[in-house]
Design a protein around this motif. Structure first.
Motif, PDB file in Angstrom:
ATOM      1  N   MET A 312       0.857  -1.187   0.000  1.00 42.02           N
ATOM      2  CA  MET A 312       0.000   0.000   0.000  1.00 42.02           C
ATOM      3  C   MET A 312       0.893   1.237   0.000  1.00 42.02           C
ATOM      4  O   MET A 312       2.042   1.162   0.440  1.00 42.02           O
ATOM      5  N   PRO A 313       0.375   2.354  -0.519  1.00 42.61           N
ATOM      6  CA  PRO A 313       1.223   3.550  -0.586  1.00 42.61           C
ATOM      7  C   PRO A 313       1.619   4.030   0.814  1.00 42.61           C
ATOM      8  O   PRO A 313       0.844   3.923   1.759  1.00 42.61           O
ATOM      9  N   ILE A 314       2.846   4.535   0.895  1.00 45.96           N
ATOM     10  CA  ILE A 314       3.314   5.123   2.152  1.00 45.96           C
ATOM     11  C   ILE A 314       3.560   6.603   1.890  1.00 45.96           C
ATOM     12  O   ILE A 314       4.341   6.965   1.005  1.00 45.96           O
ATOM     13  N   ILE A 315       2.874   7.449   2.642  1.00 42.65           N
ATOM     14  CA  ILE A 315       3.045   8.890   2.445  1.00 42.65           C
ATOM     15  C   ILE A 315       4.009   9.405   3.505  1.00 42.65           C
ATOM     16  O   ILE A 315       3.871   9.090   4.687  1.00 42.65           O
ATOM     17  N   ARG A 316       4.978  10.178   3.047  1.00 44.92           N
ATOM     18  CA  ARG A 316       5.968  10.751   3.962  1.00 44.92           C
ATOM     19  C   ARG A 316       5.940  12.264   3.815  1.00 44.92           C
ATOM     20  O   ARG A 316       6.716  12.843   3.049  1.00 44.92           O
ATOM     21  N   PRO A 317       5.038  12.908   4.563  1.00 42.95           N
ATOM     22  CA  PRO A 317       4.882  14.361   4.371  1.00 42.95           C
ATOM     23  C   PRO A 317       6.165  15.132   4.637  1.00 42.95           C
ATOM     24  O   PRO A 317       6.358  16.217   4.095  1.00 42.95           O
ATOM     25  N   LEU A 318       7.084  14.578   5.444  1.00 41.20           N
ATOM     26  CA  LEU A 318       8.293  15.327   5.798  1.00 41.20           C
ATOM     27  C   LEU A 318       9.504  14.915   4.972  1.00 41.20           C
ATOM     28  O   LEU A 318      10.621  15.323   5.279  1.00 41.20           O
ATOM     29  N   ALA A 319       9.292  14.118   3.935  1.00 40.13           N
ATOM     30  CA  ALA A 319      10.402  13.567   3.155  1.00 40.13           C
ATOM     31  C   ALA A 319      11.458  14.623   2.818  1.00 40.13           C
ATOM     32  O   ALA A 319      12.644  14.361   2.906  1.00 40.13           O
ATOM     33  N   THR A 320      11.016  15.823   2.485  1.00 36.04           N
ATOM     34  CA  THR A 320      11.986  16.833   2.016  1.00 36.04           C
ATOM     35  C   THR A 320      12.223  17.954   3.027  1.00 36.04           C
ATOM     36  O   THR A 320      12.825  18.970   2.699  1.00 36.04           O
TER      37      THR A 320
END
Ligand code: ATP
Ligand code: MG
Length: 399
Positions: A312-320
């Motif tokens: 399932m998709p993993i969202i990483r709002p802080l990736a950047t």
């Protein structure tokens, strides 16, 4: 029916590039969320229209209502205003009243006509109102570019609204409009900030926390609770899945060796989280990872941790995000002081001095085929405990 001469709040929506049915859903959800956030103010009444939401103040204190409204995702801005019958003399009198009470040195009148059939043009209204003010308030001058006081006059079919201040909301989408996701919450600084950004994007969140008692104490759970109480202003109730992680974690350290322990542990966390997400109809996972922050968050680690593991998709709002920017948001949403409370994280109890920053898929396969973790994963999923976090739950605990 138009209601005149009452204090009301005109609410403007956030990112309205949505149209038709989407827009209707957006407004409906926003109206619902606003009512929940303001349920402690019993004399407020609401009018939900296609272009704005109007909140009649009744007996309530605007400043208290304002502080809550500023934190509702999906709300772009709002203004305290009054509605009047469509009589220019009444409008002029009220505008003069605002101008006389203001400390401003410069002003501008801004008229908008939703009803083009109104007998005066916007320009005529601006001129009539401004000249009355200029004649009666000696120190006030017109400045069309950068006025200290803006008197806004909105002409509608059945009413004219007048207001002179606007408050900014946080924008984004109303919580719930974008579906439901499962947030991995650790008790550090990052994950509550990531949760906030998800909520602001319209997601409803459930949370998952991996606990390793007795190596991690009850204080960690209290911390998770207190962090989510800060986020209750955006989502009034949270369901938290608390995973008993001790046994599998010990096994991981035994089987994987120190340099791959964190990699395999992260893989197992994702596997368990995605199973719980599937079971509860959560569409995505989310976490507070930021590229390069620690060994397990290098691109190579991210790839290896996800590889052949999670569907399932993993969202990483802080990736950047840079850490300093994350800390700024943590302070703004008031989670920072809770996050920095000393605590034992389930990742730090087994000391790992040499975590790999570039795990190989081959090595992962080798470790995972030397021991079958799936019964332990299933055991974690089966024995998960549920905690609810809301103002109401806290009140229940007091009895
Ligand atoms: P910090 O501010 O210390 O970096 P963090 O929450 O980001 O805190 P990391 O070790 O960087 O902690 O972990 C990365 C992400 O993995 C977290 O943001 C969180 O989403 C998830 N995570 C880590 N540990 C746990 C845990 N015990 N339970 C649930 N999720 C966790
Ligand atoms: Mg982190």
């Amino acid at each position: 029916m138009a209601t005149y001469n009452q204090d009301l709040i005109m609410v403007r929506f956030g990112e309205l590039n949505t149209k038709g049915k989407n827009m209707k859903d957006f407004i409906k959800q926003l109206g619902k969320n606003i009512k929940v956030v303001l349920k402690g103010f019993p004399t407020l009444t609401y009018e939900i229209r296609h272009d704005h939401i109007y909140i009649y103040l009744g007996e309530e204190d605007y400043d208290l209502v304002k502080e809550r409204l500023k934190k509702v995702p999906g709300l772009l801005s709002f203004s305290l205003c009054k509605g009047f019958p469509r009589d220019l003399e009444i409008i002029k009198k009220y505008a003069l009243d605002i101008a006389s009470k203001s400390d401003a040195k410069t002003f501008k009148v801004i008229t908008k006509r939703a009803d083009k059939l109104f007998q005066y043009t916007s320009d005529q209204i601006n001129r009539e109102v401004a000249s009355l003010i200029l004649r009666n308030v000696p120190n006030l001058k017109v400045d069309v570019h950068n006025p200290e006081l803006k008197i806004n006059i909105n002409v509608r079919e059945d009413i004219i609204y007048v207001y002179s201040t606007s408050e900014k909301g946080i924008g984004g989408y109303p919580v719930g409009i974008a579906g439901k996701g499962l947030m991995m919450l650790s008790g550090g600084i990052d994950s509550p900030v990531a949760a906030y950004l998800m909520l602001k994007r319209g997601l409803k969140l459930e949370c998952i926390h991996f606990a390793a008692p007795p190596y991690t104490s009850e204080n960690v759970i209290i911390k998770i609770h207190d962090l989510l109480r800060k986020l209750n202003i955006y989502q009034p109730d949270f369901k938290v899945y608390i995973v008993p992680f001790t046994d599998i974690q010990k096994k991981i350290y035994e089987v994987a060796g120190t340099s791959y322990a964190i990699t395999i542990m992260r893989r197992m966390m994702l596997k368990i989280a995605s199973k719980i997400a599937h079971r509860n109809n959560d569409l995505v996972l989310a976490n507070g990872e930021s590229i390069g922050q620690v060994a397990s968050q290098t691109l190579k680690s991210i790839v290896a941790i996800e590889h052949d593991n999670v569907y399932m998709p993993i969202i990483r709002p802080l990736a950047t995000y840079d850490k300093l920017d994350i800390i700024d948001i943590a302070k703004k949403i008031d989670t920072y002081d809770i996050s920095i409370r000393p605590y034992e994280d389930c990742c730090t109890i087994f000391e790992v001095k040499d975590p790999t920053t570039s795990p190989s898929i081959e090595k992962i396969k080798e470790i995972e085929s030397s021991f079958d973790f799936s019964p332990m994963v299933d055991e974690c999923v089966k024995n998960v405990k549920v905690m609810h976090v809301s103002e109401e739950e806290d009140k229940k605990d007091e009895f």
